[in-house]
Design a protein around this motif. Sequence first.
Motif, PDB file in Angstrom:
ATOM      1  N   PRO A  21       0.825  -1.212   0.000  1.00  0.00           N
ATOM      2  CA  PRO A  21       0.000   0.000   0.000  1.00  0.00           C
ATOM      3  C   PRO A  21       0.861   1.265   0.000  1.00  0.00           C
ATOM      4  O   PRO A  21       1.947   1.304   0.569  1.00  0.00           O
ATOM      5  CB  PRO A  21      -0.800  -0.137   1.300  1.00  0.00           C
ATOM      6  CG  PRO A  21      -0.794  -1.591   1.605  1.00  0.00           C
ATOM      7  CD  PRO A  21       0.529  -2.098   1.136  1.00  0.00           C
ATOM      8  N   CYS A  22       0.349   2.303  -0.643  1.00  0.00           N
ATOM      9  CA  CYS A  22       1.003   3.605  -0.622  1.00  0.00           C
ATOM     10  C   CYS A  22      -0.077   4.672  -0.456  1.00  0.00           C
ATOM     11  O   CYS A  22      -1.237   4.435  -0.787  1.00  0.00           O
ATOM     12  CB  CYS A  22       1.824   3.846  -1.886  1.00  0.00           C
ATOM     13  SG  CYS A  22       0.900   3.681  -3.438  1.00  0.00           S
ATOM     14  N   THR A  23       0.304   5.814   0.084  1.00  0.00           N
ATOM     15  CA  THR A  23      -0.664   6.865   0.385  1.00  0.00           C
ATOM     16  C   THR A  23      -0.355   8.119  -0.418  1.00  0.00           C
ATOM     17  O   THR A  23       0.809   8.499  -0.585  1.00  0.00           O
ATOM     18  CB  THR A  23      -0.649   7.203   1.886  1.00  0.00           C
ATOM     19  OG1 THR A  23       0.697   7.476   2.292  1.00  0.00           O
ATOM     20  CG2 THR A  23      -1.177   6.032   2.690  1.00  0.00           C
ATOM     21  N   LEU A  24      -1.408   8.770  -0.894  1.00  0.00           N
ATOM     22  CA  LEU A  24      -1.253   9.908  -1.800  1.00  0.00           C
ATOM     23  C   LEU A  24      -0.721  11.149  -1.105  1.00  0.00           C
ATOM     24  O   LEU A  24      -0.174  12.038  -1.767  1.00  0.00           O
ATOM     25  CB  LEU A  24      -2.589  10.216  -2.474  1.00  0.00           C
ATOM     26  CG  LEU A  24      -3.173   9.088  -3.332  1.00  0.00           C
ATOM     27  CD1 LEU A  24      -4.494   9.533  -3.961  1.00  0.00           C
ATOM     28  CD2 LEU A  24      -2.196   8.646  -4.418  1.00  0.00           C
ATOM     29  N   ASP A  25      -0.865  11.237   0.213  1.00  0.00           N
ATOM     30  CA  ASP A  25      -0.377  12.433   0.892  1.00  0.00           C
ATOM     31  C   ASP A  25       1.104  12.345   1.260  1.00  0.00           C
ATOM     32  O   ASP A  25       1.616  13.192   1.989  1.00  0.00           O
ATOM     33  CB  ASP A  25      -1.213  12.739   2.137  1.00  0.00           C
ATOM     34  CG  ASP A  25      -1.149  11.644   3.187  1.00  0.00           C
ATOM     35  OD1 ASP A  25      -0.505  10.596   2.934  1.00  0.00           O
ATOM     36  OD2 ASP A  25      -1.747  11.824   4.261  1.00  0.00           O
ATOM     37  N   SER A  26       1.787  11.308   0.776  1.00  0.00           N
ATOM     38  CA  SER A  26       3.228  11.221   1.025  1.00  0.00           C
ATOM     39  C   SER A  26       3.978  12.336   0.303  1.00  0.00           C
ATOM     40  O   SER A  26       5.035  12.778   0.760  1.00  0.00           O
ATOM     41  CB  SER A  26       3.761   9.860   0.581  1.00  0.00           C
ATOM     42  OG  SER A  26       3.259   8.838   1.416  1.00  0.00           O
ATOM     43  N   TYR A  27       3.447  12.765  -0.846  1.00  0.00           N
ATOM     44  CA  TYR A  27       3.972  13.947  -1.546  1.00  0.00           C
ATOM     45  C   TYR A  27       2.816  14.887  -1.820  1.00  0.00           C
ATOM     46  O   TYR A  27       1.763  14.462  -2.309  1.00  0.00           O
ATOM     47  CB  TYR A  27       4.676  13.556  -2.845  1.00  0.00           C
ATOM     48  CG  TYR A  27       6.154  13.304  -2.641  1.00  0.00           C
ATOM     49  CD1 TYR A  27       7.103  14.285  -2.903  1.00  0.00           C
ATOM     50  CD2 TYR A  27       6.594  12.091  -2.132  1.00  0.00           C
ATOM     51  CE1 TYR A  27       8.444  14.069  -2.682  1.00  0.00           C
ATOM     52  CE2 TYR A  27       7.941  11.854  -1.907  1.00  0.00           C
ATOM     53  CZ  TYR A  27       8.863  12.853  -2.181  1.00  0.00           C
ATOM     54  OH  TYR A  27      10.202  12.627  -1.934  1.00  0.00           O
ATOM     55  N   THR A  28       2.998  16.149  -1.480  1.00  0.00           N
ATOM     56  CA  THR A  28       1.947  17.135  -1.702  1.00  0.00           C
ATOM     57  C   THR A  28       2.523  18.363  -2.397  1.00  0.00           C
ATOM     58  O   THR A  28       3.736  18.592  -2.373  1.00  0.00           O
ATOM     59  CB  THR A  28       1.309  17.597  -0.372  1.00  0.00           C
ATOM     60  OG1 THR A  28       2.258  18.421   0.346  1.00  0.00           O
ATOM     61  CG2 THR A  28       0.909  16.419   0.490  1.00  0.00           C
ATOM     62  N   ILE A  29       1.638  19.148  -3.007  1.00  0.00           N
ATOM     63  CA  ILE A  29       1.982  20.459  -3.545  1.00  0.00           C
ATOM     64  C   ILE A  29       1.269  21.501  -2.696  1.00  0.00           C
ATOM     65  O   ILE A  29       0.045  21.433  -2.514  1.00  0.00           O
ATOM     66  CB  ILE A  29       1.556  20.597  -5.017  1.00  0.00           C
ATOM     67  CG1 ILE A  29       2.362  19.643  -5.890  1.00  0.00           C
ATOM     68  CG2 ILE A  29       1.743  22.034  -5.506  1.00  0.00           C
ATOM     69  CD1 ILE A  29       1.910  19.621  -7.343  1.00  0.00           C
ATOM     70  N   THR A  30       2.031  22.437  -2.157  1.00  0.00           N
ATOM     71  CA  THR A  30       1.445  23.451  -1.287  1.00  0.00           C
ATOM     72  C   THR A  30       1.750  24.876  -1.740  1.00  0.00           C
ATOM     73  O   THR A  30       1.165  25.824  -1.218  1.00  0.00           O
ATOM     74  CB  THR A  30       1.976  23.301   0.153  1.00  0.00           C
ATOM     75  OG1 THR A  30       3.412  23.478   0.144  1.00  0.00           O
ATOM     76  CG2 THR A  30       1.639  21.921   0.711  1.00  0.00           C
ATOM     77  N   LYS A  31       2.667  25.046  -2.696  1.00  0.00           N
ATOM     78  CA  LYS A  31       3.036  26.399  -3.104  1.00  0.00           C
ATOM     79  C   LYS A  31       3.455  26.435  -4.561  1.00  0.00           C
ATOM     80  O   LYS A  31       3.828  25.417  -5.144  1.00  0.00           O
ATOM     81  CB  LYS A  31       4.158  26.938  -2.212  1.00  0.00           C
ATOM     82  CG  LYS A  31       5.391  26.039  -2.141  1.00  0.00           C
ATOM     83  CD  LYS A  31       6.394  26.572  -1.126  1.00  0.00           C
ATOM     84  CE  LYS A  31       7.618  25.675  -1.052  1.00  0.00           C
ATOM     85  NZ  LYS A  31       8.643  26.205  -0.100  1.00  0.00           N
ATOM     86  N   ALA A  32       3.382  27.633  -5.148  1.00  0.00           N
ATOM     87  CA  ALA A  32       3.714  27.806  -6.561  1.00  0.00           C
ATOM     88  C   ALA A  32       3.983  29.273  -6.841  1.00  0.00           C
ATOM     89  O   ALA A  32       3.580  30.152  -6.072  1.00  0.00           O
ATOM     90  CB  ALA A  32       2.559  27.310  -7.435  1.00  0.00           C
ATOM     91  N   ALA A  33       4.676  29.529  -7.948  1.00  0.00           N
ATOM     92  CA  ALA A  33       4.948  30.896  -8.387  1.00  0.00           C
ATOM     93  C   ALA A  33       5.450  30.836  -9.821  1.00  0.00           C
ATOM     94  O   ALA A  33       5.923  29.784 -10.278  1.00  0.00           O
ATOM     95  CB  ALA A  33       5.974  31.571  -7.493  1.00  0.00           C
ATOM     96  N   PRO A  34       5.347  31.925 -10.569  1.00  0.00           N
ATOM     97  CA  PRO A  34       5.901  31.935 -11.929  1.00  0.00           C
ATOM     98  C   PRO A  34       7.378  31.586 -11.919  1.00  0.00           C
ATOM     99  O   PRO A  34       8.096  31.870 -10.951  1.00  0.00           O
ATOM    100  CB  PRO A  34       5.674  33.380 -12.380  1.00  0.00           C
ATOM    101  CG  PRO A  34       4.520  33.851 -11.565  1.00  0.00           C
ATOM    102  CD  PRO A  34       4.680  33.193 -10.231  1.00  0.00           C
TER     103      PRO A  34
END
Length: 296
Positions: free
Chosen positions: A33-46
């Motif tokens: 089993p693996c969980t999707l919240d092991s890697y997340t995106i929380t920020k971005a910019a040009p």
Amino acid sequence: MKKQYSKIVGALIAAFAANVAFATPAPPPATVPCTLDSYTITKAAPAGMNPVPIGPTFNATKCLGVVNGVSGGTNPANVQVNDGNLGYLGDGLLNGENNLVPWNTFITADQLLDLNPNTTGAIDPGWIQLGTMNGSTSAMSYSSIGSGSTALNMSSILSFTQTKDANTGAIISGTWTLKLDANIINILHANGLFQRNNFDQLAFVVKASDKWAVYDFNFARDPYLSGFDLTQPYSLGGTWNLDDFKNSNGQDQALSFLSVWARDPISGPAVPEPGVLGLLGVGLLAMTGLRRRQAK
């Protein structure tokens, strides 16, 4: 004549068998089993700017958890890209090399591409390796794209950092940041690279102890990521953890290997230029609208 005819029929049968094998790849190694919240995106910019918080947290779209096995297992660190790192079928872990990650794990048949001039038809998965990291040192080794004297090292157009937990100091969780050069599109075009469409997926291959896993963000097909503007290059950042890699006693296992991948390009009609390497595209206004919809 009969002999020649038999040869032709035999060739057709062989070709058909190859197509069938390609269409239905063998299963990957034993999975866990693996969980999707092991890697997340929380920020971005040009591109060219430091990523900033974007409000909602986006988990990976899909993941694949794999057990190496006590003996005879395959370490993903040993599966290297060779053929120009241009996304050809069979070149690199996510492009189906040794069938460790079958080509249809994170894409569908309509997303296959016709990239390799030495083959015929849309058979290429299109994954590009951005770089690899030794977990014990957290030092990124950047890949090159293209070949020979015209090969371009990815360090000239992007940087990837992954920090460890500030409280424990253990390499079991932290943050990651992928920054792009503001002039990335022109640099790639000047080197004759990726003048097709844009990137639409970002993936992380992670190994700790006797397990490894792949975490994929699909910007083109995940409804929660649909606010991402694939026509603009953006830098991204987020969080990571190794909760999927605890041993049978619940003890944490430290990171030993990481590789970062992007997929180029999206299928279907070409997006407006400049869309190259726009996988890191996030329309901030669109993201604001998406956040509001989620809040309702």
